[in-house]
Design an enzyme around this catalytic site. Structure first.
Site, PDB file in Angstrom:
ATOM      1  N   ASP A 282      40.128 -95.196 -75.652  1.00  0.00           N
ATOM      2  CA  ASP A 282      39.626 -96.479 -75.773  1.00  0.00           C
ATOM      3  C   ASP A 282      39.002 -96.420 -77.344  1.00  0.00           C
ATOM      4  OD1 ASP A 282      37.149 -94.909 -76.034  1.00  0.00           O
ATOM      5  OD2 ASP A 282      36.159 -95.830 -74.320  1.00  0.00           O
ATOM      6  N   HIS A 283      38.344 -97.488 -77.627  1.00  0.00           N
ATOM      7  CA  HIS A 283      37.604 -97.604 -79.085  1.00  0.00           C
ATOM      8  C   HIS A 283      37.045 -96.406 -79.508  1.00  0.00           C
ATOM      9  CE1 HIS A 283      34.760 -99.175 -75.894  1.00  0.00           C
ATOM     10  NE2 HIS A 283      33.828 -98.969 -76.867  1.00  0.00           N
TER      11      HIS A 283
ATOM     12  N   CYS B 261      37.798 -90.728 -74.807  1.00  0.00           N
ATOM     13  CA  CYS B 261      37.123 -91.774 -74.986  1.00  0.00           C
ATOM     14  C   CYS B 261      35.397 -91.165 -75.370  1.00  0.00           C
ATOM     15  CB  CYS B 261      36.587 -92.451 -73.373  1.00  0.00           C
ATOM     16  SG  CYS B 261      35.949 -91.400 -72.289  1.00  0.00           S
ATOM     17  N   GLY B 262      34.235 -92.006 -75.136  1.00  0.00           N
ATOM     18  CA  GLY B 262      33.015 -91.482 -75.787  1.00  0.00           C
ATOM     19  C   GLY B 262      32.744 -90.131 -75.389  1.00  0.00           C
ATOM     20  N   THR B 263      32.587 -90.160 -73.833  1.00  0.00           N
ATOM     21  CA  THR B 263      32.027 -88.860 -73.231  1.00  0.00           C
ATOM     22  C   THR B 263      33.127 -88.223 -72.621  1.00  0.00           C
ATOM     23  OG1 THR B 263      32.157 -90.052 -71.275  1.00  0.00           O
ATOM     24  CG2 THR B 263      29.945 -90.167 -72.360  1.00  0.00           C
ATOM     25  N   GLY B 264      34.547 -88.475 -72.490  1.00  0.00           N
ATOM     26  CA  GLY B 264      35.599 -87.893 -71.873  1.00  0.00           C
ATOM     27  C   GLY B 264      35.398 -88.137 -70.288  1.00  0.00           C
TER      28      GLY B 264
ATOM     29  N   GLY C 126      34.666 -90.986 -68.631  1.00  0.00           N
ATOM     30  CA  GLY C 126      35.651 -92.343 -67.980  1.00  0.00           C
ATOM     31  C   GLY C 126      36.915 -92.168 -67.708  1.00  0.00           C
TER      32      GLY C 126
ATOM     33  N   HIS D 276      42.924 -71.692 -65.315  1.00  0.00           N
ATOM     34  CA  HIS D 276      42.369 -71.666 -63.761  1.00  0.00           C
ATOM     35  C   HIS D 276      42.713 -73.055 -62.876  1.00  0.00           C
ATOM     36  CE1 HIS D 276      39.067 -68.438 -64.361  1.00  0.00           C
ATOM     37  NE2 HIS D 276      40.555 -68.202 -64.928  1.00  0.00           N
ATOM     38  N   ASN D 277      42.855 -74.199 -63.598  1.00  0.00           N
ATOM     39  CA  ASN D 277      42.786 -75.269 -63.116  1.00  0.00           C
ATOM     40  C   ASN D 277      44.382 -76.004 -63.146  1.00  0.00           C
ATOM     41  OD1 ASN D 277      39.982 -75.975 -64.678  1.00  0.00           O
ATOM     42  ND2 ASN D 277      40.019 -75.260 -62.558  1.00  0.00           N
TER      43      ASN D 277
ATOM     44  N   ARG E 219      32.543 -88.762 -78.999  1.00  0.00           N
ATOM     45  CA  ARG E 219      31.000 -88.906 -79.576  1.00  0.00           C
ATOM     46  C   ARG E 219      30.490 -87.738 -79.600  1.00  0.00           C
ATOM     47  NH1 ARG E 219      30.149 -94.811 -76.834  1.00  0.00           N
ATOM     48  NH2 ARG E 219      31.358 -95.967 -78.594  1.00  0.00           N
TER      49      ARG E 219
ATOM     50  N   ARG F  31      45.558 -66.087 -57.594  1.00  0.00           N
ATOM     51  CA  ARG F  31      44.384 -66.901 -56.787  1.00  0.00           C
ATOM     52  C   ARG F  31      44.120 -68.379 -57.148  1.00  0.00           C
ATOM     53  NH1 ARG F  31      42.024 -64.034 -60.664  1.00  0.00           N
ATOM     54  NH2 ARG F  31      40.165 -64.558 -61.657  1.00  0.00           N
ATOM     55  N   HIS F  32      44.279 -68.523 -58.333  1.00  0.00           N
ATOM     56  CA  HIS F  32      44.121 -69.980 -59.016  1.00  0.00           C
ATOM     57  C   HIS F  32      45.336 -71.019 -58.221  1.00  0.00           C
ATOM     58  CE1 HIS F  32      41.124 -68.434 -61.536  1.00  0.00           C
ATOM     59  NE2 HIS F  32      42.143 -67.334 -61.815  1.00  0.00           N
TER      60      HIS F  32
ATOM     61  N   ARG G 131      43.783 -72.175 -55.189  1.00  0.00           N
ATOM     62  CA  ARG G 131      43.001 -72.922 -55.138  1.00  0.00           C
ATOM     63  C   ARG G 131      43.491 -74.483 -55.504  1.00  0.00           C
ATOM     64  NH1 ARG G 131      39.413 -68.198 -58.193  1.00  0.00           N
ATOM     65  NH2 ARG G 131      38.910 -67.213 -56.090  1.00  0.00           N
TER      66      ARG G 131
HETATM   67  C1  RB5 Z   1      32.342 -96.659 -74.540  1.00  0.00           C
HETATM   68  O1  RB5 Z   1      31.197 -97.509 -74.963  1.00  0.00           O
HETATM   69  C2  RB5 Z   1      31.985 -95.715 -73.376  1.00  0.00           C
HETATM   70  O2  RB5 Z   1      31.283 -95.980 -72.451  1.00  0.00           O
HETATM   71  C3  RB5 Z   1      33.324 -94.961 -73.322  1.00  0.00           C
HETATM   72  O3  RB5 Z   1      34.040 -94.534 -74.226  1.00  0.00           O
HETATM   73  C4  RB5 Z   1      33.166 -93.677 -72.444  1.00  0.00           C
HETATM   74  O4  RB5 Z   1      32.373 -92.763 -72.792  1.00  0.00           O
HETATM   75  C5  RB5 Z   1      32.897 -93.789 -70.904  1.00  0.00           C
HETATM   76  O5  RB5 Z   1      33.087 -93.000 -70.091  1.00  0.00           O
END
Ligand code: RB5
Length: 147
Positions: free
Chosen positions: A12-13, A69-72, A74, A102-103, A113, A136-137, A140
């Protein structure tokens, strides 16, 4: 003729600039890239870029996916809606390695971010170079699917 590994990318942005740098790294290192966008820092909705990426991996059109994305979170939550996608969130190199070992993750999700871009690229490298350990993985991972 050598076949290149195909890596599907989506962001995303918040992840756009990281995606561009990751793409540059991949192209310089002999991977083929499927760029599913976004293509600027204009505000967008991350699922719109996750779906084509997850679909390409789940249909074996791409070998692996990288989502940013910002947090990974979403992108990871969206990608993991696909039955045969195993999307792992990582914020340091050992986590990127472990999600392969493992996964058997087939998609790497990165939090733009919260990590520097150099670390994001190091995680991409580690993810793509690390094999699944099996054993074993595998048992699972075999128990993950519920749909
Ligand atoms: C966008 O502002 C933010 O919500 C997105 O990048 C992400 O972090 C969502 O999980």
């Amino acid at each position: 003729m050598e076949t290149k590994m195909i890596i599907a990318l989506g962001a995303d942005h918040a992840g756009y600039e990281y995606k561009e740098k990751i793409m540059q790294y991949l192209l310089e290192n002999d991977f083929q890239v499927m760029d599913n966008g976004t293509h600027s820092t204009d505000s967008v909705d991350y699922p719109d870029f996750v779906h084509p990426t997850a679909k390409a991996v789940s249909e074996d059109i791409a070998n692996f996916g990288i989502l940013v994305c910002g947090t990974g979170n979403g992108v990871a939550i969206t990608a993991n809606k696909y039955a045969n996608i195993r999307a792992g969130l990582a914020w340091d190199v050992p986590l990127a390695e472990l999600t392969r070992q493992h996964n058997n993750a087939n998609v790497l999700c990165l939090p733009a971010r919260y990590v520097p871009v150099e670390k994001a690229i190091a995680m991409v490298k580690a993810f793509l170079e690390t094999p699944f350990e099996g054993g074993r993985h595998a048992r699972r991972v075999g128990k993950m699917t519920c749909i």
